[in-house]
Design a protein around this motif. Structure first.
Motif, PDB file in Angstrom:
ATOM      1  N   GLN A   1      26.076  24.288  39.479  1.00  0.00           N
ATOM      2  CA  GLN A   1      27.249  25.145  39.481  1.00  0.00           C
ATOM      3  C   GLN A   1      27.006  26.369  38.611  1.00  0.00           C
ATOM      4  O   GLN A   1      26.617  26.247  37.459  1.00  0.00           O
ATOM      5  N   VAL A   2      27.231  27.555  39.178  1.00  0.00           N
ATOM      6  CA  VAL A   2      27.017  28.807  38.468  1.00  0.00           C
ATOM      7  C   VAL A   2      28.194  29.738  38.735  1.00  0.00           C
ATOM      8  O   VAL A   2      28.621  29.891  39.876  1.00  0.00           O
ATOM      9  N   ARG A   3      28.710  30.339  37.666  1.00  0.00           N
ATOM     10  CA  ARG A   3      29.738  31.374  37.805  1.00  0.00           C
ATOM     11  C   ARG A   3      29.087  32.711  37.515  1.00  0.00           C
ATOM     12  O   ARG A   3      28.330  32.859  36.561  1.00  0.00           O
ATOM     13  N   VAL A   4      29.385  33.724  38.338  1.00  0.00           N
ATOM     14  CA  VAL A   4      28.779  35.044  38.208  1.00  0.00           C
ATOM     15  C   VAL A   4      29.821  36.046  37.725  1.00  0.00           C
ATOM     16  O   VAL A   4      30.924  36.123  38.288  1.00  0.00           O
ATOM     17  N   LEU A   5      29.483  36.801  36.681  1.00  0.00           N
ATOM     18  CA  LEU A   5      30.343  37.851  36.158  1.00  0.00           C
ATOM     19  C   LEU A   5      29.556  39.147  36.051  1.00  0.00           C
ATOM     20  O   LEU A   5      28.324  39.132  35.989  1.00  0.00           O
ATOM     21  N   VAL A   6      30.278  40.271  36.011  1.00  0.00           N
ATOM     22  CA  VAL A   6      29.643  41.570  35.826  1.00  0.00           C
ATOM     23  C   VAL A   6      30.467  42.378  34.830  1.00  0.00           C
ATOM     24  O   VAL A   6      31.702  42.333  34.857  1.00  0.00           O
ATOM     25  N   ARG A   7      29.773  43.088  33.932  1.00  0.00           N
ATOM     26  CA  ARG A   7      30.415  43.942  32.944  1.00  0.00           C
ATOM     27  C   ARG A   7      29.702  45.286  32.917  1.00  0.00           C
ATOM     28  O   ARG A   7      28.510  45.372  33.184  1.00  0.00           O
ATOM     29  N   HIS A   8      30.442  46.314  32.519  1.00  0.00           N
ATOM     30  CA  HIS A   8      29.855  47.641  32.340  1.00  0.00           C
ATOM     31  C   HIS A   8      30.278  48.154  30.970  1.00  0.00           C
ATOM     32  O   HIS A   8      31.421  48.562  30.778  1.00  0.00           O
ATOM     33  N   ARG A   9      29.356  48.113  30.027  1.00  0.00           N
ATOM     34  CA  ARG A   9      29.705  48.417  28.651  1.00  0.00           C
ATOM     35  C   ARG A   9      30.208  49.840  28.460  1.00  0.00           C
ATOM     36  O   ARG A   9      31.090  50.090  27.633  1.00  0.00           O
ATOM     37  N   GLU A  10      29.660  50.779  29.205  1.00  0.00           N
ATOM     38  CA  GLU A  10      30.006  52.186  29.001  1.00  0.00           C
ATOM     39  C   GLU A  10      31.135  52.659  29.911  1.00  0.00           C
ATOM     40  O   GLU A  10      31.495  53.830  29.891  1.00  0.00           O
TER      41      GLU A  10
ATOM     42  N   LEU B   1      25.828  36.344  33.667  1.00  0.00           N
ATOM     43  CA  LEU B   1      26.507  37.609  33.433  1.00  0.00           C
ATOM     44  C   LEU B   1      25.534  38.774  33.553  1.00  0.00           C
ATOM     45  O   LEU B   1      24.485  38.781  32.914  1.00  0.00           O
ATOM     46  N   PHE B   2      25.878  39.755  34.363  1.00  0.00           N
ATOM     47  CA  PHE B   2      25.107  40.993  34.461  1.00  0.00           C
ATOM     48  C   PHE B   2      25.867  42.084  33.719  1.00  0.00           C
ATOM     49  O   PHE B   2      27.016  42.385  34.040  1.00  0.00           O
ATOM     50  N   GLU B   3      25.218  42.694  32.729  1.00  0.00           N
ATOM     51  CA  GLU B   3      25.857  43.683  31.868  1.00  0.00           C
ATOM     52  C   GLU B   3      25.086  44.999  31.907  1.00  0.00           C
ATOM     53  O   GLU B   3      23.919  45.055  31.507  1.00  0.00           O
ATOM     54  N   SER B   4      25.718  46.050  32.405  1.00  0.00           N
ATOM     55  CA  SER B   4      25.084  47.365  32.386  1.00  0.00           C
ATOM     56  C   SER B   4      25.348  48.036  31.045  1.00  0.00           C
ATOM     57  O   SER B   4      26.362  47.789  30.399  1.00  0.00           O
ATOM     58  N   PHE B   5      24.408  48.891  30.631  1.00  0.00           N
ATOM     59  CA  PHE B   5      24.570  49.595  29.357  1.00  0.00           C
ATOM     60  C   PHE B   5      23.700  50.846  29.357  1.00  0.00           C
ATOM     61  O   PHE B   5      22.812  51.014  30.209  1.00  0.00           O
ATOM     62  N   GLY B   6      23.950  51.718  28.394  1.00  0.00           N
ATOM     63  CA  GLY B   6      23.145  52.919  28.213  1.00  0.00           C
ATOM     64  C   GLY B   6      22.261  52.782  26.986  1.00  0.00           C
ATOM     65  O   GLY B   6      22.743  52.474  25.897  1.00  0.00           O
ATOM     66  N   PHE B   7      20.968  53.014  27.155  1.00  0.00           N
ATOM     67  CA  PHE B   7      20.043  52.885  26.025  1.00  0.00           C
ATOM     68  C   PHE B   7      20.393  53.842  24.892  1.00  0.00           C
ATOM     69  O   PHE B   7      20.122  53.552  23.730  1.00  0.00           O
ATOM     70  N   LYS B   8      20.985  54.974  25.210  1.00  0.00           N
ATOM     71  CA  LYS B   8      21.292  55.931  24.147  1.00  0.00           C
ATOM     72  C   LYS B   8      22.398  55.422  23.224  1.00  0.00           C
ATOM     73  O   LYS B   8      22.605  55.966  22.138  1.00  0.00           O
ATOM     74  N   HIS B   9      23.091  54.365  23.644  1.00  0.00           N
ATOM     75  CA  HIS B   9      24.104  53.729  22.801  1.00  0.00           C
ATOM     76  C   HIS B   9      23.602  52.411  22.198  1.00  0.00           C
ATOM     77  O   HIS B   9      24.370  51.711  21.547  1.00  0.00           O
ATOM     78  N   GLY B  10      22.340  52.081  22.436  1.00  0.00           N
ATOM     79  CA  GLY B  10      21.763  50.870  21.875  1.00  0.00           C
ATOM     80  C   GLY B  10      21.749  49.707  22.846  1.00  0.00           C
ATOM     81  O   GLY B  10      22.554  49.641  23.774  1.00  0.00           O
TER      82      GLY B  10
END
Length: 308
Positions: free
Chosen positions: A276-285, A163-172
């Motif tokens: 076997q690998v499943r790939v996901l992506v999330r964007h927290r903000e 899983l690749f998860e993007s986030f903003g450091f200013k939100h922790g």
């Protein structure tokens, strides 16, 4: 039988998770003492139930100490077992309790809400690494439902979810990330008036970042690191590996790189032993985006990387 064990901090979203499982035809049980889990599963199997979701947390009292051993016991009996742990920052939990005005399960005349949260975190510390961990601090209910829905999609051939998860450091920093890459040093589209209102999912922002040599070097370095060490995580019997990509606000650079890396690892074909690998992506903000199509088989080669 397919079994989902749900645990985590009170106020972290376990009710939302359990309702989602109930809506997807799981037999759901809340607040079960951990020592009764094998008995419950035996009864459900006898009744012909094919999948169940069970919430076990600090409300179980001292019996929670038996939970770390239960998943392996159930797996040895032939069941498919997944463990989901929901977490949140203390300040988020305090805010949620303040808004709902509900009583914390560990609250007492001699224990404040802050002390109750701290005590619960101590009691559940051994459980956080039993399976997949989700930090719900910055998640709206709909986003949490979508994240959980992605992880309960049956895939018998899959051994690990990357899983690749993007986030903003200013939100922790997200609590559920095993690996975190800081990309705040890269050129920032926020300072371009034409790009400021867009996100890393938009073509103009992607074109801007594609044109920067530092961005290309960063994504290649991250790709090389993950490619090298992913087989080790698989040998460690991990079901999930969450890679956090953080920029300042979590809208441009981190989003672009998370999307690029997810597409890269989904598209690449390596030439050694098949895993076997499943790939996901999330964007927290950002609002939830449509999930990637089902991943192809990735045959992982730790010593060699192909770049897009």
């Amino acid at each position: 039988m397919r079994i989902i064990i749900i645990s985590g901090l009170s106020g972290s979203g376990k009710t939302i998770a359990l309702n989602l499982f109930e809506d997807t035809a799981y037999y759901c049980v809340d607040n079960l003492p951990a020592t009764l889990l094998p008995t419950l599963i035996d009864q459900l199997v006898h009744q012909g139930v094919g999948k169940a979701a069970v919430a076990i947390d600090s409300r179980s009292g001292d019996s929670i100490a038996a939970l770390p051993q239960q998943p392996d016991v159930l797996r040895k009996a032939g069941h498919e077992v997944h463990f989901l742990f929901l977490d949140a920052k203390d300040e988020t939990l305090l805010k949620r309790y303040s808004e709902t005005r509900r009583r914390h399960p560990l609250a007492s005349d001699s224990r404040t809400l802050v002390e109750s949260i701290s005590e619960e975190r101590r009691r559940l510390a051994r459980l956080a690494d039993l399976g997949h961990r989700i930090d719900t601090s910055e998640l709206a209910p709909n986003a949490l439902r979508e994240w959980i829905r992605q992880f309960i999609t049956p895939n018998e051939r899959q051994t690990l979810t990357l899983l690749f998860e993007s986030f903003g450091f200013k939100h922790g920093v997200p609590l559920d990330a095993e690996l975190v890459f800081d990309v705040r040093c890269l050129p920032n589209p926020h300072y371009n008036p034409a790009l400021r209102a867009l996100t890393g999912r938009d073509a103009p922002v992607a074109a801007f970042l594609d044109g920067e040599a530092e961005v290309r070097r960063m994504r290649e370095d991250i790709t090389r690191f993950i490619t090298t060490w992913l087989p080790c995580y698989i040998r460690d019997n991990r079901n999930y590996l969450t890679v956090g990509i953080g920029c300042t606000g979590g809208r441009h650079r981190s989003v672009y790189l998370a999307e690029w890396l997810a597409s890269h690892f989904q598209a690449q074909s390596y030439v050694q032993e098949t895993q076997q690998v499943r790939v996901l992506v999330r964007h927290r903000e950002l609002p939830p985006s449509p999930p990637l199509p089902p991943a192809e088989t990735l045959a992982l080669q730790p010593a060699k990387t192909r770049h897009a």
